[in-house]
Design a protein around this motif. Sequence first.
Motif, PDB file in Angstrom:
ATOM      1  N   ASN A   1     -10.906  36.855   1.426  1.00 20.59           N
ATOM      2  CA  ASN A   1     -10.750  38.068   2.228  1.00 20.59           C
ATOM      3  C   ASN A   1     -11.914  38.238   3.193  1.00 20.59           C
ATOM      4  OD1 ASN A   1     -12.901  39.010   0.684  1.00 20.59           O
ATOM      5  ND2 ASN A   1     -11.667  40.435  -0.525  1.00 20.59           N
ATOM      6  N   SER A   2     -11.965  39.406   3.841  1.00 21.81           N
ATOM      7  CA  SER A   2     -12.973  39.644   4.869  1.00 21.81           C
ATOM      8  C   SER A   2     -14.386  39.731   4.312  1.00 21.81           C
ATOM      9  CB  SER A   2     -12.644  40.928   5.631  1.00 21.81           C
ATOM     10  OG  SER A   2     -12.623  42.039   4.748  1.00 21.81           O
ATOM     11  N   LEU A   3     -14.508  39.924   2.996  1.00 15.57           N
ATOM     12  CA  LEU A   3     -15.822  39.947   2.354  1.00 15.57           C
ATOM     13  C   LEU A   3     -16.229  38.564   1.850  1.00 15.57           C
ATOM     14  CD1 LEU A   3     -15.543  43.264   0.295  1.00 15.57           C
ATOM     15  CD2 LEU A   3     -16.611  42.912   2.535  1.00 15.57           C
ATOM     16  N   GLY A   4     -15.340  37.582   2.025  1.00 11.61           N
ATOM     17  CA  GLY A   4     -15.617  36.246   1.530  1.00 11.61           C
ATOM     18  C   GLY A   4     -15.262  36.076   0.067  1.00 11.61           C
ATOM     19  N   GLU A   5     -14.626  37.089  -0.531  1.00 11.09           N
ATOM     20  CA  GLU A   5     -14.261  37.012  -1.940  1.00 11.09           C
ATOM     21  C   GLU A   5     -13.030  36.133  -2.117  1.00 11.09           C
ATOM     22  OE1 GLU A   5     -15.732  41.537  -3.094  1.00 11.09           O
ATOM     23  OE2 GLU A   5     -13.655  41.141  -2.514  1.00 11.09           O
ATOM     24  N   VAL A   6     -13.059  35.314  -3.155  1.00  7.64           N
ATOM     25  CA  VAL A   6     -11.935  34.421  -3.440  1.00  7.64           C
ATOM     26  C   VAL A   6     -10.782  35.217  -4.029  1.00  7.64           C
ATOM     27  CG1 VAL A   6     -11.165  32.418  -4.777  1.00  7.64           C
ATOM     28  CG2 VAL A   6     -13.477  32.463  -3.813  1.00  7.64           C
ATOM     29  N   MET A   7      -9.636  35.118  -3.387  1.00  8.87           N
ATOM     30  CA  MET A   7      -8.453  35.835  -3.849  1.00  8.87           C
ATOM     31  C   MET A   7      -7.498  34.928  -4.629  1.00  8.87           C
ATOM     32  SD  MET A   7      -9.466  38.619  -2.657  1.00  8.87           S
ATOM     33  CE  MET A   7      -8.107  39.628  -3.205  1.00  8.87           C
TER      34      MET A   7
ATOM     35  N   MET B   1     -21.665  41.966  -5.453  1.00  3.69           N
ATOM     36  CA  MET B   1     -20.744  40.843  -5.651  1.00  3.69           C
ATOM     37  C   MET B   1     -21.163  39.686  -4.743  1.00  3.69           C
ATOM     38  SD  MET B   1     -16.594  40.787  -5.245  1.00  3.69           S
ATOM     39  CE  MET B   1     -16.425  41.861  -6.681  1.00  3.69           C
ATOM     40  N   VAL B   2     -21.150  38.527  -5.306  1.00  8.46           N
ATOM     41  CA  VAL B   2     -21.547  37.351  -4.539  1.00  8.46           C
ATOM     42  C   VAL B   2     -20.523  37.083  -3.460  1.00  8.46           C
ATOM     43  CG1 VAL B   2     -22.055  34.898  -4.643  1.00  8.46           C
ATOM     44  CG2 VAL B   2     -22.739  36.381  -6.512  1.00  8.46           C
ATOM     45  N   VAL B   3     -20.974  36.825  -2.230  1.00  9.28           N
ATOM     46  CA  VAL B   3     -20.077  36.546  -1.115  1.00  9.28           C
ATOM     47  C   VAL B   3     -19.887  35.050  -0.975  1.00  9.28           C
ATOM     48  CG1 VAL B   3     -19.750  36.752   1.368  1.00  9.28           C
ATOM     49  CG2 VAL B   3     -20.773  38.634   0.087  1.00  9.28           C
TER      50      VAL B   3
ATOM     51  N   GLY C   1     -10.726  42.597   9.060  1.00 11.03           N
ATOM     52  CA  GLY C   1      -9.780  43.604   8.610  1.00 11.03           C
ATOM     53  C   GLY C   1      -9.070  43.230   7.324  1.00 11.03           C
ATOM     54  N   SER C   2      -7.755  43.426   7.310  1.00  9.94           N
ATOM     55  CA  SER C   2      -6.960  43.175   6.114  1.00  9.94           C
ATOM     56  C   SER C   2      -6.334  41.783   6.103  1.00  9.94           C
ATOM     57  CB  SER C   2      -5.851  44.228   6.004  1.00  9.94           C
ATOM     58  OG  SER C   2      -5.002  44.177   7.150  1.00  9.94           O
ATOM     59  N   VAL C   3      -6.758  40.936   7.032  1.00  8.65           N
ATOM     60  CA  VAL C   3      -6.240  39.570   7.108  1.00  8.65           C
ATOM     61  C   VAL C   3      -6.963  38.691   6.094  1.00  8.65           C
ATOM     62  CG1 VAL C   3      -5.972  37.543   8.606  1.00  8.65           C
ATOM     63  CG2 VAL C   3      -5.647  39.840   9.533  1.00  8.65           C
ATOM     64  N   TYR C   4      -6.256  37.711   5.538  1.00  3.68           N
ATOM     65  CA  TYR C   4      -6.843  36.740   4.621  1.00  3.68           C
ATOM     66  C   TYR C   4      -6.933  35.386   5.313  1.00  3.68           C
ATOM     67  CZ  TYR C   4      -5.806  40.241   1.088  1.00  3.68           C
ATOM     68  OH  TYR C   4      -5.747  41.406   0.375  1.00  3.68           O
ATOM     69  N   LYS C   5      -7.949  34.639   4.962  1.00  5.39           N
ATOM     70  CA  LYS C   5      -8.095  33.292   5.526  1.00  5.39           C
ATOM     71  C   LYS C   5      -7.785  32.259   4.456  1.00  5.39           C
ATOM     72  CE  LYS C   5     -11.012  32.102   8.724  1.00  5.39           C
ATOM     73  NZ  LYS C   5     -12.239  31.753   9.488  1.00  5.39           N
ATOM     74  N   LEU C   6      -6.877  31.357   4.791  1.00  6.34           N
ATOM     75  CA  LEU C   6      -6.491  30.256   3.911  1.00  6.34           C
ATOM     76  C   LEU C   6      -7.042  28.961   4.478  1.00  6.34           C
ATOM     77  CD1 LEU C   6      -2.984  29.515   2.395  1.00  6.34           C
ATOM     78  CD2 LEU C   6      -4.259  27.739   3.595  1.00  6.34           C
ATOM     79  N   ASN C   7      -7.852  28.271   3.691  1.00  3.77           N
ATOM     80  CA  ASN C   7      -8.316  26.923   4.042  1.00  3.77           C
ATOM     81  C   ASN C   7      -7.643  25.922   3.114  1.00  3.77           C
ATOM     82  OD1 ASN C   7     -10.750  28.766   4.913  1.00  3.77           O
ATOM     83  ND2 ASN C   7     -11.030  26.824   5.977  1.00  3.77           N
ATOM     84  N   PHE C   8      -7.191  24.816   3.667  1.00  4.67           N
ATOM     85  CA  PHE C   8      -6.579  23.774   2.852  1.00  4.67           C
ATOM     86  C   PHE C   8      -7.120  22.408   3.264  1.00  4.67           C
ATOM     87  CE2 PHE C   8      -4.026  23.481   6.642  1.00  4.67           C
ATOM     88  CZ  PHE C   8      -3.708  22.130   6.737  1.00  4.67           C
ATOM     89  N   ASP C   9      -6.998  21.466   2.357  1.00 10.05           N
ATOM     90  CA  ASP C   9      -7.393  20.094   2.673  1.00 10.05           C
ATOM     91  C   ASP C   9      -6.647  19.142   1.755  1.00 10.05           C
ATOM     92  OD1 ASP C   9      -8.628  18.127   4.098  1.00 10.05           O
ATOM     93  OD2 ASP C   9     -10.599  18.350   3.170  1.00 10.05           O
TER      94      ASP C   9
END
Length: 208
Positions: free
Chosen positions: A64-70, A1-3, A38-46
């Motif tokens: 997510n931690s794998l860089g996959e778009v959720m 899967m593409v990261v 871990g199980s944390v998600y990162k949200l970026n906004f602009d």
Amino acid sequence: MVVAQDVWAGSLRRLQKARIRQMDFTQLVVEVWRPPTGSVYKLNFDATVFDGNRSSEVGVIVRNSLGEVMADLSAQGPAVANSEEAEALACRKAVEFAMDAGFMDLVIKGDNAVVMKAISSPQLDRSRLGHIYDDIRTLATGFRSCTIGCVKRSANSVAHSLAHFASHLEDELVGMVRMELLAEVLEVVTWSQLGIHDKPIKQLHDSN
């Protein structure tokens, strides 16, 4: 899967600029998006603001931690007085979006240092935008865990491009974004900036 470490910021790069007349090279380190742990998600906004009518646009992406778009969001916002107001409103919309989507453990990142500092401050803000910052802090208590911080634009480029993309939409664009679609978003935005087209873009809902 593409990261999806960052579509347009890419992997860590060093830009070398040659000085004229046998001078030394200067190396500039570009900050890039980094995945959460871990199980944390990162949200970026602009947010973006157009000078003509002071309209604003919002871009949000959750990975997510794998860089996959959720999840992702491109949406038009209200007219604003300045970029600080646009970023504050974008952050509130991003937090509401994440909460509605069911995320419980978040790292929230924006690239406006003034806004992110105001949101992170525990002190009561009596400025014109203080009620927005208070709303964001109150909403953030609804998450199980939430960390707020500031990043450079180079590490926030996907959210920035999604915000630009919103100016071409007739409706909000919400959903799961594939890497191929993110590339298409950049292409459409680039076409518009080059004057190749100025047509609005309408979301087509796929039942699959």
